[in-house]
Scaffold this active site. Structure first.
Site, mmCIF file in Angstrom:
data_model
loop_
_atom_site.group_PDB
_atom_site.id
_atom_site.type_symbol
_atom_site.label_atom_id
_atom_site.label_comp_id
_atom_site.label_asym_id
_atom_site.label_seq_id
_atom_site.Cartn_x
_atom_site.Cartn_y
_atom_site.Cartn_z
ATOM 1 C CD GLU A 171 6.599 -4.550 9.174
ATOM 2 O OE1 GLU A 171 7.206 -5.514 9.644
ATOM 3 O OE2 GLU A 171 6.529 -4.336 7.952
ATOM 4 C CD GLN A 205 8.281 -3.027 14.444
ATOM 5 O OE1 GLN A 205 7.483 -3.822 14.928
ATOM 6 N NE2 GLN A 205 9.182 -3.413 13.550
ATOM 7 C CG PHE A 225 8.332 -10.335 7.541
ATOM 8 C CD1 PHE A 225 7.536 -9.586 8.380
ATOM 9 C CD2 PHE A 225 8.093 -10.249 6.180
ATOM 10 C CE1 PHE A 225 6.522 -8.758 7.876
ATOM 11 C CE2 PHE A 225 7.083 -9.427 5.661
ATOM 12 C CZ PHE A 225 6.304 -8.683 6.524
ATOM 13 C CD GLU A 238 13.741 -9.271 9.929
ATOM 14 O OE1 GLU A 238 14.173 -8.691 8.916
ATOM 15 O OE2 GLU A 238 12.578 -9.649 10.039
ATOM 16 C CG PHE A 260 11.014 -8.350 19.391
ATOM 17 C CD1 PHE A 260 12.391 -8.263 19.283
ATOM 18 C CD2 PHE A 260 10.430 -8.160 20.635
ATOM 19 C CE1 PHE A 260 13.179 -7.999 20.394
ATOM 20 C CE2 PHE A 260 11.212 -7.886 21.752
ATOM 21 C CZ PHE A 260 12.583 -7.811 21.633
ATOM 22 N NE ARG A 291 11.788 -10.639 4.645
ATOM 23 C CZ ARG A 291 12.931 -10.244 4.077
ATOM 24 N NH1 ARG A 291 13.963 -11.059 3.968
ATOM 25 N NH2 ARG A 291 13.055 -9.013 3.614
ATOM 26 C CB THR A 313 9.792 -9.140 -0.013
ATOM 27 O OG1 THR A 313 8.580 -8.837 0.690
ATOM 28 C CG2 THR A 313 10.670 -10.015 0.859
ATOM 29 C CB ALA A 347 12.700 -5.475 6.094
HETATM 30 N N1 LUZ Z 1 8.274 -6.112 6.666
HETATM 31 C C1 LUZ Z 1 7.851 -5.875 5.424
HETATM 32 C C2 LUZ Z 1 9.290 -6.935 6.914
HETATM 33 O O1 LUZ Z 1 6.889 -5.131 5.248
HETATM 34 N N2 LUZ Z 1 8.491 -6.436 4.391
HETATM 35 C C3 LUZ Z 1 9.527 -7.268 4.544
HETATM 36 O O2 LUZ Z 1 10.069 -7.757 3.575
HETATM 37 C C4 LUZ Z 1 9.947 -7.543 5.862
HETATM 38 N N3 LUZ Z 1 10.941 -8.382 6.087
HETATM 39 C C5 LUZ Z 1 11.295 -8.637 7.330
HETATM 40 C C6 LUZ Z 1 10.633 -8.032 8.369
HETATM 41 N N4 LUZ Z 1 9.648 -7.181 8.167
HETATM 42 MO MO1 MOS Z 2 9.947 -6.792 11.222
HETATM 43 S S1 MOS Z 2 9.499 -8.750 11.467
HETATM 44 O O1 MOS Z 2 8.899 -5.739 11.796
HETATM 45 O O2 MOS Z 2 11.373 -6.467 10.624
#
Ligand code: LUZ
Ligand code: MOS
Length: 752
Positions: free
Chosen positions: A226, A191, A338, A706, A222, A304, A434, A503
Site C-alpha cells: 500500500e 496497491q 490495519f 480484512e 496484504f 483504526r 478511516t 481497507a
Molecule cells: N489503508 C488506509 C487502510 O489508508 N486507510 C484505512 O483506513 C485502511 N484500512 C484498512 C486497510 N488499509
Molecule cells: Mo490494506 S492493510 O493495504 O487494506
C-alpha cells in the site's frame, strides 16, 4: 463465476512485473542498505564498486533532482539516506548495472565509514525517551475518570502482539521505461498506482503527468504494497531519469524481508471494569505501537486501532490512547486489518482476564456485552443494523454452543496427554478508509462497436479477485455475458488520482463506479432502441443480450443495438465517479460517522494441544459471517479461509525476531514459519448470515478482505484453554504469538 485468472495462474501464464518482456538495453538495480540500525554516515566509498565491469552508475541522494522525500502522511522518510541512517537495510545507494548479478557483486564492494549510535528497538525504551512519530491520540466516551467507583470488578493487565511478515509470493518490484520528452512508463507491483506516481514526481521534480504507472496484477500484497512499493518504484524512476535507459528492480526475498516493514507489534496496558451484573462499564487502554523509523502509514493505523478498541461490545465509558513509538526498525506498515486486529486482541484479552477472575466462560461476558442498535461507538457513530444478535443465534442454531463445549469437556475428562480448548471470536469491522477523503473511485467503460467491453478502474488485482467482481457488476447491469467483458490493467492515464486498493473497500468503491458507468451506457442503448422501435423508453429493457418491449423479446440483439448507437454517433464510452455518501469525521473532537457500514461475524475455534510436545492442531473453525448478499460466494469464502489461516499464523506461529542491534533474525522461510497445508485447520465451516445486506456495499455484497482476519484471534484463546485444562497452575497471559515453546512452558509452569 470463477476467478478469471485461475487458469493462467495454474499454467504459469499470468503476467507479474518480473514477467514483462525485457526491452533492449534494460539495466538492473540492486539496493545497498544500511549495515546498522542507527548511525551517522561519515563516508561512503564507491570507488571499488564503480570499477567493477558492467556497473553503469551508483546513485545516491546527491543524484536526486527533486525532493529526497517519500513520506506519504508525514514527510519524515528519505528515499536515499543522506547523513543519518535509522534502520538496518535503509536504502543508501542504488547500484545500476548490466545484470543483477553484477549489481549484487558491486554491492559487496561498497565500503562505508559509519559511526554507530545506540538503536532503540523496544517501545518501552522509545516511550521512556519520548521518541514518537506524532503526539499520542485518544478516543474518549462517557466519564472514564468517575466510573470506576461504580464497578464491582476491576482488572488491569497487559496484552502484547507481535509483528507479521507479509510474505506476498511476489516480492516488491518495479520496471521503468523511458518515453519521449522526459516521460516515464512505470510497471510497479503496487496497491497504490497514484501513490507511486505522486511520490515519484516529487522525487524527480516532475509534474505527475510525466509518469504513467501501469499495474496488471500483484502476486499478493496484504497491505505490504500500500505504501511500501514506493521506494523501489521511485528508485527505478530515478535511474531512468538519470540514464535514459529502462531499469528494473526486483527485490530478492532476503532483501525484501530485511528492508520492508511489517505489521506493527503492540504492547498495551488495559484496565477493565464491570458492574455486578457483568456489564462492561469501563475500559481504558494505552497502546504502545512499534512504528519503526518513519511514519509510513502509522498515523492511519493508529486511528483504526482506536476505532476498533471495543470490537463487538458496547462500553459506555472508554479512554483509548495510542502512542506511536519511533524505533530503529524498518517502518512498520499496513497489514490486513490495519491496526484493528491489534486493538481487538486487547479488548478480547481484557474480557478473558475478567472472565477467568470471575470464574465464568469468556463467551458469557461476550454475549452479555454485545453491541446493539442505537449504541454509541467511542467515536460517536451510532450503531445501526447491527447483526451480532443474528450472528449469535445463527451460530447457536447451526453449531450448538452446548454441544461444542461439551465435546471439549468430555474429551478432556477422558484424555491425559491431549487436551482441547474452545474459544469464541466475534468481529465488528468498520468499512471505509478511516480518512474520509480517500473514499472515492472511478471507472472508464468502453463498449466497442462489435459489442465487446473494456473496463478500466482504480482497483488493483492482487489475488482477491476484484477484477472478477468488476466483470460481474458490469455483466449484471448491462445484462451481457461475462465473456464479452475485459478488465484492463490499472493505469494512471486511464483512471487518475486513485486511492490504493486497501481497507477492504476496493470492490465497493470501484464497483460502484463501474455500476454508475454501465447504468449510463445502458440508458443510452435503451434510448437508441426506443427510437428505432418507435416506442417509449420505459417499455424497453435489455435482458440477456436482447432488447425487450413490455417484457417480450424483440429481434434486436446486444450487438445490433450497440452498432445502431455507434451509427447514430452516440457515445459508447462512459467515465464515472463514486464517492461514499454519509461518511464524515472531525479529528479535532475525534467524533463522527467514519464508516459506511460494518461487517460482523463470529468464529468458534476448537484446538487440540499435545501436552507432551507443546504442539497443537486446530480441529475446526466454525464461522457465521456477514457477507451481506454475496455476489460471489466462492470467492468470498476464499477470502474468509485465507484470512482465518493468516490470522491463526499471526497468533500462533509467525514470530518476528530482531536482535538487540536491530538485525532481523527471522529473515528466511526456514526461521519464519507461516501456516502451510499441514497447519491449516482440520475444517473451516462458513455459514453465510441471512441478511438484507447494505446499500453502500456493491450490489449489497459486503466488503470481505480484512474482517475475517480477526477470527484467527480465536486460536490464541483456544490454545490457552487447552493448556489450562492440563495444568491448573498455568496463568494465562496475553502475549502473542502462542508458539509451541510458549505452550510448553505453560503446560509445565509450576506455580503462579
Ligand atoms: N489503508 C488506509 C487502510 O489508508 N486507510 C484505512 O483506513 C485502511 N484500512 C484498512 C486497510 N488499509
Ligand atoms: Mo490494506 S492493510 O493495504 O487494506
Amino acid at each position: 463465476m470463477k476467478n478469471i485468472d485461475s487458469k493462467n495462474h495454474v499454467r504459469g501464464k499470468s503476467i507479474f512485473v518480473d514477467d514483462i518482456p525485457i526491452v533492449q538495453g534494460t539495466l538492473f538495480g540492486v539496493v545497498y542498505g544500511s549495515p546498522i540500525a542507527h548511525g551517522k554516515i561519515n563516508n561512503l566509498n564507491l570507488i571499488e564498486a564503480n570499477k567493477l565491469e558492467g556497473v553503469i552508475q551508483i546513485l545516491t541522494h546527491k543524484d536526486i533532482p527533486g525532493v529526497n522525500q517519500i513520506g506519504a502522511i508525514i514527510l519524515d522518510e528519505q528515499l536515499l539516506a543522506e547523513s543519518e541512517v535509522h534502520f538496518m537495510g535503509q536504502p543508501i545507494a542504488f547500484i545500476v548495472a548490466i545484470s543483477e548479478k553484477i549489481a549484487r557483486k558491486a554491492r559487496e564492494l561498497i565500503d562505508i565509514d559509519i559511526e554507530e549510535l545506540d538503536p532503540i528497538i523496544s517501545v518501552s525504551e522509545a516511550k521512556e525517551k519520548s521518541q514518537f512519530i506524532m503526539p499520542p491520540r485518544t478516543f474518549k466516551l462517557g466519564d472514564i475518570e468517575n466510573c470506576w467507583k461504580d464497578c464491582s470488578y476491576v482488572y488491569e493487565g497487559k496484552a502484547i502482539t507481535g509483528g507479521q511478515e507479509h510474505l506476498y509470493l511476489e516480492t516488491q518490484g518495479s520496471y521503468a521505461i523511458p518515453q519521449e520528452n522526459d516521460s516515464i512508463k512505470l510497471f510497479s507491483s503496487t496497491q497504490g498506482p497514484t501513490v507511486v506516481q505522486k511520490i515519484g514526481a516529487r522525487v524527480l521534480g516532475l509534474p505527475m503527468h510525466k509518469i504513467e504507472v501501469d499495474v496488471v496484477r500483484l502476486g499478493g500484497a496484504f497491505g505490504g504494497k500500500e505504501d511500501q512499493a514506493t521506494a523501489w518504484a521511485v528508485l527505478t524512476l530515478l535511474a531512468v531519469h538519470k540514464l535514459q535507459k529502462p531499469v528494473k528492480l526486483i527485490l530478492s526475498r532476503h532483501d525484501d524481508m530485511h528492508m520492508t516493514g511489517k505489521r506493527h507489534p503492540y504492547e498495551t496496558t488495559y484496565k477493565i471494569g464491570l458492574s455486578k451484573d457483568l456489564k462492561i462499564i469501563a475500559f481504558e487502554a494505552d497502546y504502545l505501537q512499534n512504528a519503526g523509523a518513519a511514519a509510513d502509514l502509522s498515523p492511519a493505523i493508529t486511528e483504526r486501532t482506536l476505532f476498533h478498541a471495543t470490537n463487538s461490545y458496547f462500553i459506555p465509558n472508554v479512554k483509548a490512547t495510542v502512542y506511536s513509538c519511533k524505533t530503529n526498525l524498518p517502518p512498520n506498515t499496513a497489514f490486513r486489518g490495519f491496526g484493528a486486529p491489534q486493538g481487538i486482541f486487547v479488548i478480547e484479552s481484557a474480557i478473558k482476564h475478567a472472565a477467568n477472575e470471575i470464574g465464568i466462560p469468556a463467551r458469557e461476558l461476550q454475549e452479555i456485552n454485545l453491541l446493539q442498535d442505537g449504541d454509541e461507538f467511542t467515536y460517536g457513530q451510532i450503531a445501526q443494523k447491527v447483526e451480532l444478535k443474528n450472528i449469535w443465534e445463527t451460530a447457536q442454531n447451526n453449531f450448538s454452543f452446548y454441544k461444542v463445549e461439551k465435546a471439549v469437556c468430555d474429551f478432556n475428562d477422558s484424555n491425559e496427554q491431549f487436551k482441547k480448548g474452545v474459544s469464541f471470536a466475534p468481529v465488528t469491522f468498520g468499512i471505509s478508509f478511516t480518512n474520509t477523503m480517500m473514499n472515492h473511485a472511478r471507472a472508464l467503460v468502453h463498449i466497442y462497436q462489435d459489442g465487446s467491453i473494456g473496463i478500466s478502474t482504480g482497483a488493483v488485482e492482487m489475488g482477491q479477485s476484484v477484477n472478477t467482481k468488476m466483470i460481474q457488476v458490469a455483466s449484471k447491469v448491462l445484462s451481457v455475458n461475462t465473456n464479452r467483458i475485459k478488465i484492463e490493467s490499472t493505469n494512471t492515464t486511464r483512471v487518475a488520482n486513485t486511492s490504493p486498493s486497501a481497507a477492504s473497500s476496493t470492490a465497493d468503491l470501484n464497483g460502484k463506479a463501474v455500476q454508475l458507468a454501465c447504468e449510463a451506457l445502458l440508458q443510452r442503448l435503451i434510448s437508441t432502441a426506443a427510437k428505432k422501435l418507435d416506442v417509449e423508453e420505459n417499455r424497453i429493457e435489455l435482458v440477456d443480450e436482447v432488447i425487450t418491449v413490455d417484457g417480450k423479446s424483440s429481434s434486436i440483439t446486444w450487438e445490433q443495438i450497440v452498432l445502431e448507437a455507434f451509427i447514430n454517433r452516440i457515445s459508447l464510452t462512459e467515465n464515472s465517479h463514486y464517492g461514499t455518501p454519509v461518511i464524515k469525521f472531525d479529528k479535532t473532537i475525534e467524533k463522527g460517522h467514519p464508516f459506511s457500514y460494518y461487517v460482523y461475524g463470529l468464529a468458534i475455534t476448537t484446538v487440540t494441544v499435545d501436552c507432551l510436545r507443546g504442539t497443537h492442531e486446530i480441529d475446526s473453525v466454525k464461522i457465521v459471517h456477514d457477507f451481506g448478499k454475496s455476489i460471489n460466494q466462492e470467492i468470498d469464502n476464499g477470502q474468509v479461509e485465507g484470512a482465518v489461516v493468516q490470522g491463526i499464523g499471526w497468533m500462533t506461529m509467525e514470530e518476528i525476531v530482531y536482535d538487540e542491534s536491530g538485525r532481523l533474525k527471522s529473515n528466511a522461510l526456514s526461521n519464519y514459519k507461516i501456516p502451510d497445508i499441514y497447519s491449516a485447520p482440520g475444517s473451516i465451516e462458513i455459514i453465510p448470515l441471512k441478511t438484507d445486506g447494505d446499500e453502500n456495499a456493491i450490489l449489497k455484497s459486503k466488503a470481505v478482505g480484512e474482517p475475517p482476519f480477526i477470527y484467527g484471534i480465536g486460536a490464541f484463546f483456544a490454545i490457552q484453554e487447552a493448556i489450562s485444562a492440563f495444568n491448573s497452575n498455568y496463568t494465562q497471559d496475553f502475549t502473542a504469538p502462542m508458539t509451541p515453546e510458549k505452550v510448553l512452558l505453560g503446560l509445565y509452569q509450576k506455580s503462579n
